[in-house]
Design an enzyme around this catalytic site. Sequence first.
Site, short mmCIF file in Angstrom:
data_model
loop_
_atom_site.label_atom_id
_atom_site.label_comp_id
_atom_site.label_asym_id
_atom_site.label_seq_id
_atom_site.Cartn_x
_atom_site.Cartn_y
_atom_site.Cartn_z
N CYS A 125 0.76 -1.56 0.01
CA CYS A 125 0.18 0.73 0.30
C CYS A 125 0.81 1.42 -0.10
O CYS A 125 0.77 1.83 -1.02
CB CYS A 125 -1.17 -0.46 1.15
SG CYS A 125 -0.08 -0.73 2.58
N1 LIG Z 1 -4.00 -4.75 5.02
C1 LIG Z 1 -3.81 -3.75 4.08
O1 LIG Z 1 -3.73 -2.27 4.43
C2 LIG Z 1 -3.10 -4.30 3.66
C3 LIG Z 1 -2.73 -3.83 1.91
C4 LIG Z 1 -1.96 -3.99 1.09
C5 LIG Z 1 -1.36 -5.63 1.67
N2 LIG Z 1 -1.29 -6.53 2.33
C6 LIG Z 1 -1.57 -8.05 2.62
O2 LIG Z 1 -2.09 -8.47 2.47
C7 LIG Z 1 -1.97 -9.90 3.16
C8 LIG Z 1 -3.44 -10.26 4.13
O3 LIG Z 1 -3.53 -8.37 4.83
P1 LIG Z 1 -4.89 -8.32 5.62
O4 LIG Z 1 -4.47 -7.51 6.06
O5 LIG Z 1 -5.73 -8.67 4.72
O6 LIG Z 1 -4.39 -9.89 7.23
P2 LIG Z 1 -5.63 -10.14 7.76
O7 LIG Z 1 -6.50 -9.61 8.33
O8 LIG Z 1 -4.50 -10.32 9.35
O9 LIG Z 1 -6.09 -11.31 7.12
C9 LIG Z 1 -4.87 -12.28 7.10
C10 LIG Z 1 -5.67 -13.66 6.62
O10 LIG Z 1 -4.52 -14.73 5.91
C11 LIG Z 1 -5.72 -16.21 7.20
N3 LIG Z 1 -3.85 -16.35 7.44
C12 LIG Z 1 -3.46 -16.37 8.68
N4 LIG Z 1 -2.41 -16.97 8.47
C13 LIG Z 1 -2.30 -18.44 8.15
C14 LIG Z 1 -1.98 -19.10 7.86
N5 LIG Z 1 -1.11 -19.61 7.92
N6 LIG Z 1 -1.75 -20.45 7.10
C15 LIG Z 1 -3.25 -20.05 5.98
N7 LIG Z 1 -3.98 -18.65 6.72
C16 LIG Z 1 -3.68 -18.20 7.21
C17 LIG Z 1 -6.43 -15.25 7.89
O11 LIG Z 1 -6.81 -16.90 8.24
P3 LIG Z 1 -7.57 -16.91 9.75
O12 LIG Z 1 -7.12 -16.04 10.82
O13 LIG Z 1 -9.54 -17.47 9.71
O14 LIG Z 1 -7.44 -18.28 10.11
C18 LIG Z 1 -6.90 -14.10 7.40
O15 LIG Z 1 -7.67 -15.67 6.39
C19 LIG Z 1 -0.85 -9.57 3.88
O16 LIG Z 1 0.47 -9.90 3.36
C20 LIG Z 1 -0.65 -7.86 3.47
O17 LIG Z 1 0.57 -7.36 3.91
C21 LIG Z 1 -2.45 -5.83 3.05
#
Ligand SMILES: NC(=O)c1ccc[n+]([C@@H]2O[C@H](COP(=O)([O-])OP(=O)(O)OC[C@H]3O[C@@H](n4cnc5c(N)ncnc54)[C@H](OP(=O)(O)O)[C@@H]3O)[C@@H](O)[C@H]2O)c1
Length: 345
Positions: free
Chosen positions: A149
């Site tokens: 981001c």
């Molecule tokens: N948030 C942002 O603004 C943003 C912007 C750009 C990029 N990103 C990137 O996008 C990715 C996701 O971010 P997010 O903000 O959506 O994170 P999040 O809200 O913490 O969600 C993470 C997801 O991954 C799953 N998960 C976590 N550990 C896992 C594992 N070991 N095996 C399988 N599933 C797993 C979780 O499922 P459960 O907990 O239900 O199991 C949840 O569905 C990250 O790499 C982040 O750096 C985020």
Amino acid sequence: MIKVGIAGASGYTGLELIRLLANHTKVKLSVLTSETYQNNSIADVFPSLNGIIDINLQSLDSQALQSCDVVFLALPHTAGMDLVPQLMESDCKVIDLSADYRLKNPDDYLEWYSVTHTHPELLSQVVYGLPELNREKIKNAKGVANPGCYPTSVILALAPLLKTDWIDFESIISDSKSGISGAGRKTSITTHFAEANEGLTPYSLVNHRHTPEIEQELSNLAGKPIKISFSPHLIPMNRGMLSTIYINLTNKLNDEHLTEHYEKFYGNEFFVRILDKGKFAKTQSVSGSNFCDIGIKLDNRVNRLVLTSAIDNLIKGASGQAIQNMNIMLGFEEKTGLQSPAIFP
Ligand SMILES: NC(=O)c1ccc[n+]([C@@H]2O[C@H](COP(=O)([O-])OP(=O)(O)OC[C@H]3O[C@@H](n4cnc5c(N)ncnc54)[C@H](OP(=O)(O)O)[C@@H]3O)[C@@H](O)[C@H]2O)c1
């Protein structure tokens, strides 16, 4: 209809993918994963989806995901690293929202993420997915590394300057602020309400993991190594990101000329809006949308340029940009499912 899988559907970027794809005319959600909520309906996890999407979440399983035409990996870094080659070997296109395939030098990944990359041979094949700057490569890619981001907001703002001799390339400073959803749905002390509310918190100053990603892409565009000072802050709002970028100038410029140069650089790009002279980008104008607004202001007193660049961290900074990449990879109209303006107020 194209079958879509989302690994990490119970997270914030996963939910945003589901919300946006629910209005996409060419795709059908097929596989959604979560470890914590497996066997529950996604609408039980996010009641906002009640009556719209009723799919049971399942555990991360490469077989199920391989049955899809496109898979979005919305997982923390490393969790999907080994899935990328499996999906790419099958007939599936993969868009990874994590940082795993963004840095093209595996030594940089080790240095900044403290993990040895398990598939360094794939790093050059997985295309860095910033559509406005990399569209041709994205068109033919089987795998895309969706940009971070902060990098999206900073790179789009600086790109038009990188082939000019107007700026001191050693003077770039980005002071950036992110809403709390940037940290994902998991809880931590830093994002706890009482810790974050009513405060503005700098974090990871001088060593944030997005620094090498920004420098990698700016250097590629400029054709020479570029380093920047990058100062991220956490701001108590749910979503939105603003980068205010300061650059010393080597020549005297004027606002009209600079604005024209930016407008020409981005031409007909729908999702990058160059603001009229004297206007500053603000998160209220982009939150809930896939737009990046860029404001340009010269500080003639000190011969410095001040850029403002605003995005929604979850949309142009993540899930919206991922869908834009999917549209390009599949030959769909690029704006499909992404034309909503900001939600304001
Ligand atoms: N948030 C942002 O603004 C943003 C912007 C750009 C990029 N990103 C990137 O996008 C990715 C996701 O971010 P997010 O903000 O959506 O994170 P999040 O809200 O913490 O969600 C993470 C997801 O991954 C799953 N998960 C976590 N550990 C896992 C594992 N070991 N095996 C399988 N599933 C797993 C979780 O499922 P459960 O907990 O239900 O199991 C949840 O569905 C990250 O790499 C982040 O750096 C985020």
